[in-house]
Design a protein around this motif. Structure first.
Motif, PDB file in Angstrom:
ATOM      1  N   CYS A  20       0.862  -1.335  -0.169  1.00  0.00           N
ATOM      2  CA  CYS A  20       0.015   0.038  -0.091  1.00  0.00           C
ATOM      3  C   CYS A  20       0.767   1.243   0.044  1.00  0.00           C
ATOM      4  CB  CYS A  20      -0.699   0.024   1.097  1.00  0.00           C
ATOM      5  SG  CYS A  20      -2.348  -1.048   1.077  1.00  0.00           S
ATOM      6  N   ALA A  21       0.604   2.234  -1.120  1.00  0.00           N
ATOM      7  CA  ALA A  21       1.277   3.196  -1.064  1.00  0.00           C
ATOM      8  C   ALA A  21       0.463   4.291  -0.483  1.00  0.00           C
ATOM      9  CB  ALA A  21       1.644   3.817  -2.502  1.00  0.00           C
ATOM     10  N   GLN A  22       1.003   5.388   0.053  1.00  0.00           N
ATOM     11  CA  GLN A  22       0.322   6.552   0.788  1.00  0.00           C
ATOM     12  C   GLN A  22       0.345   7.753  -0.225  1.00  0.00           C
ATOM     13  OE1 GLN A  22       1.275   5.052   5.139  1.00  0.00           O
ATOM     14  NE2 GLN A  22       2.340   6.863   4.407  1.00  0.00           N
ATOM     15  N   ILE A  23      -0.743   8.186  -0.634  1.00  0.00           N
ATOM     16  CA  ILE A  23      -0.608   9.115  -1.800  1.00  0.00           C
ATOM     17  C   ILE A  23      -1.758  10.410  -1.405  1.00  0.00           C
ATOM     18  CG2 ILE A  23       0.029   7.554  -3.609  1.00  0.00           C
ATOM     19  CD1 ILE A  23      -2.932   7.756  -4.630  1.00  0.00           C
ATOM     20  N   ASN A  24      -1.644  11.582  -2.084  1.00  0.00           N
ATOM     21  CA  ASN A  24      -2.284  12.578  -2.162  1.00  0.00           C
ATOM     22  C   ASN A  24      -2.664  13.027  -3.562  1.00  0.00           C
ATOM     23  OD1 ASN A  24      -3.768  14.928  -1.007  1.00  0.00           O
ATOM     24  ND2 ASN A  24      -1.826  16.091  -1.533  1.00  0.00           N
ATOM     25  N   VAL A  25      -3.854  12.830  -3.901  1.00  0.00           N
ATOM     26  CA  VAL A  25      -4.425  13.159  -5.170  1.00  0.00           C
ATOM     27  C   VAL A  25      -4.598  14.626  -5.413  1.00  0.00           C
ATOM     28  CG1 VAL A  25      -6.088  12.438  -6.861  1.00  0.00           C
ATOM     29  CG2 VAL A  25      -5.044  10.856  -5.493  1.00  0.00           C
ATOM     30  N   VAL A  26      -4.128  15.127  -6.516  1.00  0.00           N
ATOM     31  CA  VAL A  26      -4.306  16.320  -6.917  1.00  0.00           C
ATOM     32  C   VAL A  26      -4.850  16.592  -8.294  1.00  0.00           C
ATOM     33  CG1 VAL A  26      -2.614  17.595  -5.251  1.00  0.00           C
ATOM     34  CG2 VAL A  26      -1.821  16.982  -7.557  1.00  0.00           C
ATOM     35  N   GLY A  27      -5.118  17.547  -8.619  1.00  0.00           N
ATOM     36  CA  GLY A  27      -5.759  17.823 -10.148  1.00  0.00           C
ATOM     37  C   GLY A  27      -6.760  16.776 -10.629  1.00  0.00           C
ATOM     38  N   GLY A  28      -7.629  16.316  -9.379  1.00  0.00           N
ATOM     39  CA  GLY A  28      -8.518  15.388  -9.688  1.00  0.00           C
ATOM     40  C   GLY A  28      -9.995  16.066  -9.918  1.00  0.00           C
ATOM     41  N   GLY A  29     -10.968  15.205  -9.958  1.00  0.00           N
ATOM     42  CA  GLY A  29     -12.456  15.469 -10.577  1.00  0.00           C
ATOM     43  C   GLY A  29     -13.426  15.537  -9.423  1.00  0.00           C
ATOM     44  N   ASN A  30     -14.754  15.284  -9.988  1.00  0.00           N
ATOM     45  CA  ASN A  30     -15.694  14.976  -9.079  1.00  0.00           C
ATOM     46  C   ASN A  30     -16.422  13.827  -9.180  1.00  0.00           C
ATOM     47  OD1 ASN A  30     -16.852  15.917 -11.153  1.00  0.00           O
ATOM     48  ND2 ASN A  30     -17.392  17.867 -10.271  1.00  0.00           N
ATOM     49  N   GLY A  31     -15.758  12.671  -9.408  1.00  0.00           N
ATOM     50  CA  GLY A  31     -16.260  11.332  -9.394  1.00  0.00           C
ATOM     51  C   GLY A  31     -16.873  10.751  -8.281  1.00  0.00           C
ATOM     52  N   SER A  32     -17.309   9.808  -8.281  1.00  0.00           N
ATOM     53  CA  SER A  32     -17.923   8.936  -7.225  1.00  0.00           C
ATOM     54  C   SER A  32     -17.342   7.426  -7.316  1.00  0.00           C
ATOM     55  CB  SER A  32     -19.505   8.954  -7.105  1.00  0.00           C
ATOM     56  OG  SER A  32     -20.057  10.360  -7.072  1.00  0.00           O
ATOM     57  N   PRO A  33     -16.198   7.405  -6.692  1.00  0.00           N
ATOM     58  CA  PRO A  33     -15.695   6.064  -6.840  1.00  0.00           C
ATOM     59  C   PRO A  33     -16.420   4.618  -6.015  1.00  0.00           C
ATOM     60  CG  PRO A  33     -14.090   7.743  -6.068  1.00  0.00           C
ATOM     61  CD  PRO A  33     -15.385   8.168  -6.281  1.00  0.00           C
ATOM     62  N   GLY A  34     -16.497   3.841  -6.882  1.00  0.00           N
ATOM     63  CA  GLY A  34     -17.365   2.402  -6.226  1.00  0.00           C
ATOM     64  C   GLY A  34     -17.599   1.440  -7.593  1.00  0.00           C
ATOM     65  N   PRO A  35     -17.952   0.473  -7.140  1.00  0.00           N
ATOM     66  CA  PRO A  35     -18.522  -0.073  -5.612  1.00  0.00           C
ATOM     67  C   PRO A  35     -17.130  -0.336  -4.658  1.00  0.00           C
ATOM     68  CG  PRO A  35     -18.675  -1.864  -7.262  1.00  0.00           C
ATOM     69  CD  PRO A  35     -18.346  -0.761  -8.122  1.00  0.00           C
ATOM     70  N   THR A  36     -17.611  -0.063  -3.359  1.00  0.00           N
ATOM     71  CA  THR A  36     -16.500   0.039  -2.132  1.00  0.00           C
ATOM     72  C   THR A  36     -16.706  -1.438  -1.424  1.00  0.00           C
ATOM     73  OG1 THR A  36     -17.908   1.247  -0.710  1.00  0.00           O
ATOM     74  CG2 THR A  36     -16.218   2.480  -2.109  1.00  0.00           C
ATOM     75  N   VAL A  37     -15.425  -1.921  -1.086  1.00  0.00           N
ATOM     76  CA  VAL A  37     -15.498  -3.129  -0.188  1.00  0.00           C
ATOM     77  C   VAL A  37     -14.472  -2.734   0.539  1.00  0.00           C
ATOM     78  CG1 VAL A  37     -15.998  -4.481  -2.388  1.00  0.00           C
ATOM     79  CG2 VAL A  37     -13.552  -3.908  -1.719  1.00  0.00           C
ATOM     80  N   SER A  38     -14.567  -3.852   1.789  1.00  0.00           N
ATOM     81  CA  SER A  38     -13.497  -3.731   2.726  1.00  0.00           C
ATOM     82  C   SER A  38     -12.459  -4.746   2.594  1.00  0.00           C
ATOM     83  CB  SER A  38     -14.076  -3.737   3.974  1.00  0.00           C
ATOM     84  OG  SER A  38     -15.210  -5.037   4.356  1.00  0.00           O
ATOM     85  N   PHE A  39     -11.433  -4.764   3.322  1.00  0.00           N
ATOM     86  CA  PHE A  39     -10.276  -5.771   3.552  1.00  0.00           C
ATOM     87  C   PHE A  39     -10.082  -5.999   4.964  1.00  0.00           C
ATOM     88  CE2 PHE A  39      -9.578  -4.533  -1.077  1.00  0.00           C
ATOM     89  CZ  PHE A  39      -9.382  -5.854  -1.352  1.00  0.00           C
ATOM     90  N   PRO A  40     -10.089  -7.350   5.524  1.00  0.00           N
ATOM     91  CA  PRO A  40     -10.734  -8.252   5.007  1.00  0.00           C
ATOM     92  C   PRO A  40     -12.299  -7.961   4.657  1.00  0.00           C
ATOM     93  CG  PRO A  40     -10.463  -8.708   7.178  1.00  0.00           C
ATOM     94  CD  PRO A  40      -9.699  -7.223   7.030  1.00  0.00           C
ATOM     95  N   GLY A  41     -12.932  -8.776   3.609  1.00  0.00           N
ATOM     96  CA  GLY A  41     -14.307  -8.662   3.686  1.00  0.00           C
ATOM     97  C   GLY A  41     -14.590  -8.895   2.132  1.00  0.00           C
ATOM     98  N   ALA A  42     -13.631  -8.353   1.222  1.00  0.00           N
ATOM     99  CA  ALA A  42     -13.887  -8.459  -0.066  1.00  0.00           C
ATOM    100  C   ALA A  42     -13.522  -9.714  -0.626  1.00  0.00           C
ATOM    101  CB  ALA A  42     -12.846  -7.435  -0.905  1.00  0.00           C
ATOM    102  N   TYR A  43     -13.062 -10.456  -0.302  1.00  0.00           N
ATOM    103  CA  TYR A  43     -12.484 -12.011  -0.970  1.00  0.00           C
ATOM    104  C   TYR A  43     -13.053 -12.905   0.072  1.00  0.00           C
ATOM    105  CZ  TYR A  43      -9.408  -9.222  -3.643  1.00  0.00           C
ATOM    106  OH  TYR A  43      -8.585  -8.509  -4.519  1.00  0.00           O
ATOM    107  N   SER A  44     -13.631 -13.912  -0.796  1.00  0.00           N
ATOM    108  CA  SER A  44     -13.636 -15.337   0.192  1.00  0.00           C
ATOM    109  C   SER A  44     -12.731 -16.277  -0.561  1.00  0.00           C
ATOM    110  CB  SER A  44     -15.358 -15.763  -0.175  1.00  0.00           C
ATOM    111  OG  SER A  44     -15.279 -17.172  -0.182  1.00  0.00           O
ATOM    112  N   ALA A  45     -12.292 -17.270   0.245  1.00  0.00           N
ATOM    113  CA  ALA A  45     -11.150 -18.216   0.015  1.00  0.00           C
ATOM    114  C   ALA A  45     -11.806 -19.147  -1.182  1.00  0.00           C
ATOM    115  CB  ALA A  45     -10.753 -19.094   1.390  1.00  0.00           C
TER     116      ALA A  45
END
Ligand SMILES: *[C@@H]1O[C@H](CO)[C@@H](O)[C@H](O)[C@H]1NC(C)=O
Ligand SMILES: [Cu+2]
Length: 233
Positions: A179-204
């Motif tokens: 995991c990189a730590q970032i600060n996004v600049v010059g972006g827009g007004n999108g609505s990112p999704g669908p969102t999930v959690s980790f753990p939670g997103a995957y099943s074995a």
């Protein structure tokens, strides 16, 4: 001779593991762990294998990993990436996720909720005649684009390869994560999704995680990626 060969092969198997310590931004490969949270496997390079463990999120070494890494300023729409510590010899599925980071990308509370959206993937391709073919043949890095409409602000950027060489048995898939730590600049007004959690997103037992790539199931029709669909921005 045979003994020596076996020893060499065993060494290679260990050396074949990897970490993602270098973040690539603005065409530059930054220093190891400069912007990527140091991972628990920084010496062993071993994978995460339990999709329900908290290690599946960012695989941090400990609670100091977040504060020890910097926050990279990244322009939305630009190309970023990760360089691996070793040639990535394992066949697998690649993806990248982002999570809004509150209060900051270098705080331990970032990324704990249902806040992760997928921004990129690189799947094996499949045809009935040739079977699966993988993008990961001995590459050392991978790059992708931060969607142009990503809202400005701090994020965690999670890169992952799910190595599938041993994934025919449950718990056999190997997750390589950074995991990189970032600060996004010059972006827009999108609505990112669908969102999930980790753990939670995957099943074995997800079909893209429990899969014998050397003996595909009857009626197989192509790789089914785990996790949500890619947010296109
Ligand atoms: C990448 O380039 C942008 C635009 O010039 C700059 O603001 C940012 O600081 C650079 N990021 C890094 C990590 O060097
Ligand atoms: Cu390995």
């Amino acid at each position: 001779m045979r003994v020596i060969l076996a020893a060499l092969l065993a060494t290679n198997l260990v050396a074949a593991h990897y970490t993602f310590p270098n973040f690539i931004v603005n065409g530059t490969t930054t220093a190891e762990w400069q912007y990527v949270r140091m991972t628990e496997n920084h010496w062993s390079s071993g994978p995460v294998t339990d999709v329900k463990s908290s290690a599946i999120r960012c695989y941090e070494l400990d609670s100091t990993s977040a504060g020890a890494a910097g926050i990279a300023t990244v322009t939305a729409g630009s190309t970023v990436g990760f360089k691996a510590s070793n040639t990535m010899g394992h066949p697998g599925y690649f993806s990248a996720y982002m999570s809004t980071a509150s209060p900051a990308a270098n705080s331990n509370s970032a990324g704990l909720g249902k806040t992760w959206f997928k921004i990129w993937e690189w799947s094996p391709t499949w045809t009935a005649s040739a079977g699966l073919s993988f993008p990961s043949a001995d590459i050392v890095q991978f790059t992708f684009t931060i969607p142009k409409n990503t809202p400005n602000g701090q994020y965690l950027l999670r890169a992952e390869q799910i190595a599938l060489h041993l994934s025919g048995t449950q718990g056999g898939a190997q997750f390589y994560i950074g995991c990189a730590q970032i600060n996004v600049v010059g972006g827009g007004n999108g609505s990112p999704g669908p969102t999930v959690s980790f753990p939670g997103a995957y099943s074995a037992t997800d079909p893209g995680i429990l899969l014998n790539i050397y003996a595909l199931p009857a009626g197989y029709s192509g790789y089914k990626a785990p996790g949500p669909a890619v947010w296109k921005g």
